[in-house]
Design a protein around this motif. Structure first.
Motif, short mmCIF file in Angstrom:
data_model
loop_
_atom_site.label_atom_id
_atom_site.label_comp_id
_atom_site.label_asym_id
_atom_site.label_seq_id
_atom_site.Cartn_x
_atom_site.Cartn_y
_atom_site.Cartn_z
N LEU A 155 46.20 34.86 32.73
CA LEU A 155 45.41 35.76 33.68
C LEU A 155 46.68 36.16 34.69
O LEU A 155 47.37 35.38 35.22
N PRO A 156 46.77 37.52 35.27
CA PRO A 156 47.40 37.89 36.05
C PRO A 156 47.24 37.24 37.42
O PRO A 156 46.17 36.66 37.59
N ILE A 157 48.21 37.00 38.36
CA ILE A 157 48.12 36.58 39.71
C ILE A 157 47.10 37.51 40.37
O ILE A 157 47.39 38.52 40.47
N ASP A 158 46.01 36.90 40.94
CA ASP A 158 44.81 37.87 41.74
C ASP A 158 45.56 38.23 42.82
O ASP A 158 46.04 37.58 43.83
N ASN A 159 45.55 39.71 42.85
CA ASN A 159 45.90 40.42 44.06
C ASN A 159 45.07 40.98 44.73
O ASN A 159 44.21 41.50 44.26
N ALA A 160 45.27 40.83 46.00
CA ALA A 160 43.93 41.32 46.91
C ALA A 160 43.90 42.98 46.77
O ALA A 160 42.92 43.54 47.11
N GLU A 161 44.93 43.95 46.37
CA GLU A 161 44.79 44.91 46.31
C GLU A 161 44.22 45.58 44.77
O GLU A 161 43.53 46.43 44.51
N THR A 162 44.76 44.96 43.71
CA THR A 162 44.40 45.41 42.45
C THR A 162 43.13 44.72 41.76
O THR A 162 42.60 45.16 40.88
N HIS A 163 43.16 43.28 41.98
CA HIS A 163 42.19 42.32 41.68
C HIS A 163 42.17 42.54 40.07
O HIS A 163 41.14 42.60 39.36
N SER A 164 43.28 42.17 39.55
CA SER A 164 43.60 42.44 38.01
C SER A 164 42.98 41.33 37.37
O SER A 164 42.75 41.30 36.04
#
Length: 228
Positions: A155-164
């Motif tokens: 899983l990608p690192i959870d980013n506050a902007e993308t929520h990937s």
């Protein structure tokens, strides 16, 4: 006039529900960076549940259950403070969406097995049922990841902007359902692996068994009767 409008709406219920499903699946392309917690996606999910009520309209027990789920979802969406302080505020919503899609999948599958119609709506119903199972898998995966972070590798690192992460889990759920298995996202914990097994079995059962039964019924129904 009003009853005729309701009848027309019920006639196109599968199309409307399928549209709401596609909106959930591909809404991130229209509104990138949004997440399950965003107000706009709460609207999408509430709309999805509302259209699901049309699917269960002829089944009173299921209809009442979906109505309760919709009410709970709306209440949770507008609450400023969580009902369960010790639990992630998103978890109750995930459970509601999981239960909703499970109920609708059951109703759709049952209707497709009972019907003898031969039109495009049957195809859409089969597709919608399959997507509902995929959404059940998605909410199951995201619930596991919320309860046990790190359950899925890749899983990608959870980013506050993308929520990937949410997008990646939806991708993983449908890839597992279709048993494609690219290997880019891998379940690590025992519960995640068991969930992947269940999702894969559900996908195979749907495609191989249920689809074969429905196609077989159509072929049998269309065969000309032999004259005695």
């Amino acid at each position: 006039m009003q009853s005729k409008s309701i009848k027309n709406l019920f006639e196109y219920r599968v199309e409307v529900f399928l549209f709401s499903q596609l909106l959930l699946m591909f809404g991130a392309l229209i509104l990138p960076g949004q997440t399950l917690e965003a107000p706009v996606f709460n609207v999408f999910y509430s709309f999805n549940i509302a259209t699901g009520m049309l699917i269960t309209l002829k089944r009173r027990q299921f209809f009442r259950l979906v109505a309760v789920l919709l009410g709970c979802s709306l209440v949770l969406s507008f609450l400023d403070t969580p009902i369960f302080p010790t639990i992630d505020p998103l978890v109750p919503q995930i459970v509601i969406f999981f239960a909703f899609h499970a109920v609708v999948a059951i109703v759709l599958i049952d209707e497709m097995l009972r019907t003898f119609e031969e039109n495009y709506r049957v195809v859409l119903g089969v597709l919608s049922g399959y997507i509902s199972i995929g959404m059940v898998a998605f909410f199951l995966f995201i619930l596991i990841e919320h309860m046990q972070p790190g359950s899925f590798k890749g899983l990608p690192i959870d980013n506050a902007e993308t929520h990937s992460q949410e997008e990646a889990l939806m991708y993983a759920a449908f890839i597992t359902l279709m048993t494609i298995g690219y290997g880019d996202i891998v379940p690590l914990t025992p519960i995640a692996r068991k969930a992947a097994i269940i999702v894969g079995l559900a996908g195979q059962f749907y495609m191989v068994v249920l689809t074969a039964i429905i196609v077989g019924k159509f072929l049998k129904y269309r065969q000309p009767k032999k004259k005695g």
